[in-house]
Design an enzyme around this catalytic site. Sequence first.
Site, PDB file in Angstrom:
ATOM      1  N   SER A 341       0.796  -1.613   0.104  1.00 32.06           N
ATOM      2  CA  SER A 341       0.401  -0.458  -0.042  1.00 32.06           C
ATOM      3  C   SER A 341       1.083   1.037  -0.023  1.00 32.06           C
ATOM      4  O   SER A 341       1.772   1.177   0.804  1.00 32.06           O
ATOM      5  CB  SER A 341      -1.025  -0.083   1.255  1.00 32.06           C
ATOM      6  OG  SER A 341      -1.955   0.948   0.807  1.00 32.06           O
ATOM      7  N   ASP A 342       0.437   2.282  -1.181  1.00 32.45           N
ATOM      8  CA  ASP A 342       1.099   3.101  -1.153  1.00 32.45           C
ATOM      9  C   ASP A 342       0.517   4.217   0.484  1.00 32.45           C
ATOM     10  O   ASP A 342      -0.326   3.889   1.005  1.00 32.45           O
ATOM     11  CB  ASP A 342       0.703   4.233  -2.151  1.00 32.45           C
ATOM     12  CG  ASP A 342       1.203   5.673  -2.302  1.00 32.45           C
ATOM     13  OD1 ASP A 342       2.473   5.689  -2.385  1.00 32.45           O
ATOM     14  OD2 ASP A 342       1.281   6.418  -2.956  1.00 32.45           O
ATOM     15  N   LYS A 343       1.907   4.720   0.485  1.00 29.60           N
ATOM     16  CA  LYS A 343       1.121   6.295   1.487  1.00 29.60           C
ATOM     17  C   LYS A 343       0.021   7.342   1.490  1.00 29.60           C
ATOM     18  O   LYS A 343      -0.781   6.943   2.040  1.00 29.60           O
ATOM     19  CB  LYS A 343       1.987   6.293   2.578  1.00 29.60           C
ATOM     20  CG  LYS A 343       2.239   7.462   3.623  1.00 29.60           C
ATOM     21  CD  LYS A 343       2.707   8.090   4.766  1.00 29.60           C
ATOM     22  CE  LYS A 343       3.690   9.003   4.019  1.00 29.60           C
ATOM     23  NZ  LYS A 343       2.872  10.178   3.498  1.00 29.60           N
ATOM     24  N   CYS A 570      -1.672  -0.955  -4.078  1.00 27.48           N
ATOM     25  CA  CYS A 570      -2.784  -0.248  -3.767  1.00 27.48           C
ATOM     26  C   CYS A 570      -2.000   0.882  -4.177  1.00 27.48           C
ATOM     27  O   CYS A 570      -0.864   1.515  -4.026  1.00 27.48           O
ATOM     28  CB  CYS A 570      -3.661   0.335  -2.633  1.00 27.48           C
ATOM     29  SG  CYS A 570      -4.827   0.425  -2.608  1.00 27.48           S
TER      30      CYS A 570
END
Length: 818
Positions: A341-343, A570
């Site tokens: 997941s990207d932040k 993501c």
Amino acid sequence: MFSSEQCDFFRLAKMLYRRKYPDSKAGETMPVTANSTVLTRTAEVSGEDSELQGLTSDEARVRLAKCGPNDMPDTAIQPWRMALTKFWAPVPWMLEAAIILQIVLHEYVEAAVIAGLLVFNAALGFFQEGRAQATLAALKSRLALTAAVRRDGEWKNIAATELVPGDTVKLSLGGVVAADVKLVEGSILLDQSMLTGESVPIEAGPGLQTYAGALVRRGEATAIVTATGVSTKFGHTAELVRTAHVESTQQKTVMRVVRNLAICNGVIILLLVAYAHARKMPIGEIIPLVLTAVLASIPIALPATFTLAAALGARALARLGVLPTRLSAVDEAATLEVLCSDKTGTLTRNELTVTAICPEPGFDEARVLAMAALASSEGGQDPVDTAIRAAAMKGNTANLPKLTKFVPFDPATKMSEATAVDAEGGTLRAVKGAFAAVIKLTEPVATGGATAHDLEEKGFRVLAVAVGTPATMRLAGIIALSDPPRTDAAELIKELHTLGVRTVMVTGDAPATAAIIARAVGLDGAICPPGPIPESVRPENYAVFAGVLPEDKYHLVQAFQKSGHTVGMCGDGANDAPALRQAQMGIAVSTATDVAKSAAGIVLTKPGLEGVVAAVKEGRVTFQRILTYTLNSVTKKVVQVLFLAVGLILTGHAILTPMLMVIIMITGDFLGMSLTTDNVRPSPMPNEWRVGNLTIAGVFMGFSELVFCTAVLAVGKFHLGFGIETLRTLAFVVIVFGNQATTYTNRSRQRLWSTRPSFWLVLSSVADLLIASTLANRGIAMAPLPSLVMGGTLAGAVVFAFMADIVKVPVFHRLGIA
């Protein structure tokens, strides 16, 4: 086989942003505006004043001819080529071989029927996947882009595709930089989150290089185009997206199932031919026998069923605000084990908010915020000022000084300031900006520096606020800002954990900032040191990967895949696109750029990330339906070929004709596709295609059905004394009835009555039984069979179903079919 899912979605530079002047014509002279846009190809430029005059039309024409149009190559597969691929794969090959054999035997009706099945199978896959591609097309912006450029000494609005290296362009408030450019005049605040993942905008002045996709939050500047087309940083990202590819689980599964069936049934067919030759059967009987055996071996509807099941899953997801752009992504969601997941914009809101206020003695938090708000622009697009004014509005704003003068943020001084009149008529000065700059204006303080340092070490954006008279200033306090976590992020990660999916954060932000967000959303674990991604890295080694470049995200996904994991990525920005494309399940969140949406397999259309959980759950439902059909298909193909062998031994003849086998394929395989609507129980953990074990389970169920079919055939030959033609009808009926029995035993991993079958499954079963019974009873395409015999066969099939169900459960459990 499924090459339509490998179509390139990379008309990336055509889809950036709307212009402020959509009605302007190319070449029309007009003033430069806030929404000017730039696109780019590599060039050597300098910031000399002469270049600010721009190019002449002749110079631009020469460069355009040399560099080509400022566009990305269109690599999308044409629909006609996509359609042809449906006829070039293992299953179509087998059908095409059967058609040739039928024509050689002058059986043109049978050949036409098989050709119809081939076309139907191809059309179903083509149109279902075409609908998914139409969804993607709807997401793409196809407006013609324009750019404000200085040509022949005048500012003009031209088509962005006509830009060339060396052009002089204007960047203004609210505009999107769709180019690699070098600033030569002015100062602007740039939001590069869609490119770098950094949520905090940067100050940009002369000499700074910026890239396509950055958003101008404040100010105005003149720049020189340094790159166009594929030579831009945007173009390099597009190339990574174009070359990123991982073979889908769906493709590999179909290939392995077909391979296993081909090996198993191929051996049986060779033994059939050898036995027939040993019995000195005429060649005129051997060829139809071989043809029937080949038809019996073809899982004709298997690829179409994968596509149909995924399409139904995609439709269910669309109702939940999740749009699959590749149908294979629905299947991959069931096997998802790791979510990268990207932040920024994924686990966080991608907007600055005031996180902490540290007032100095004599001030309180409300006063510090009020003074900071006084020195902030109202109604602008500066995210820092917007966050501070929003936080100040929540407090007591009464009796505030009256603003008389405001000086916007100046990158040179790193401050903004306001002059106001207090309630007593005195002049008040409020300054807000970088701590190092503000502290020079104030009296010395003991703890301010340590406080600012500690906050910066934790990854916060730190501002100092000073208040006083124009001559004497005091430090009022320090304000820390950050991009806060989404309210649903922690819940999402927890629910994914219960579903057996491990979440890791992958971001371009600094480790300190990433660690704060990770703790807030429940990602507990080590942080990978900045630097190249180790090739042997595994998901369980780290919970956070910080300071990661776009290429590193791409390689990280590959590393996880090499260790045997099904990976989801993501993200929302252009920097995520290569990894989104490489991952088995690329997920673009609702705020994603067109680039990310084009590269992803799933696009979320609603705020929040609950769509990820919905995709995993729906994917597992789809997986169970496909698993049932695949198991059923293996069972049918094995029993049909083995039954031909048993029939040959018992009767000395082919017990089924090619036409009877075609009817079985139509009624069994295609009506059996109703399993894609069945009520199933999704597994609590990630699914895995164990094709070897699945084949063993199918062979076991096939042998069980073979015992039932052989017993009925033996009764017909030895007890009822049927001739070969009537025995063929009986063989047709018992195969149809036996296949229906194993359909209901195979559809549940527990007892067959543990879940209620769907309406469409029951309806297709009734239709299959009625068609077979009517044809057999009336002697259509076969010898007639007494109703009493058919009734007895049906009753026997029901008994067989319950007996097979008893032995099925422990076998499935042992083989891990769940």
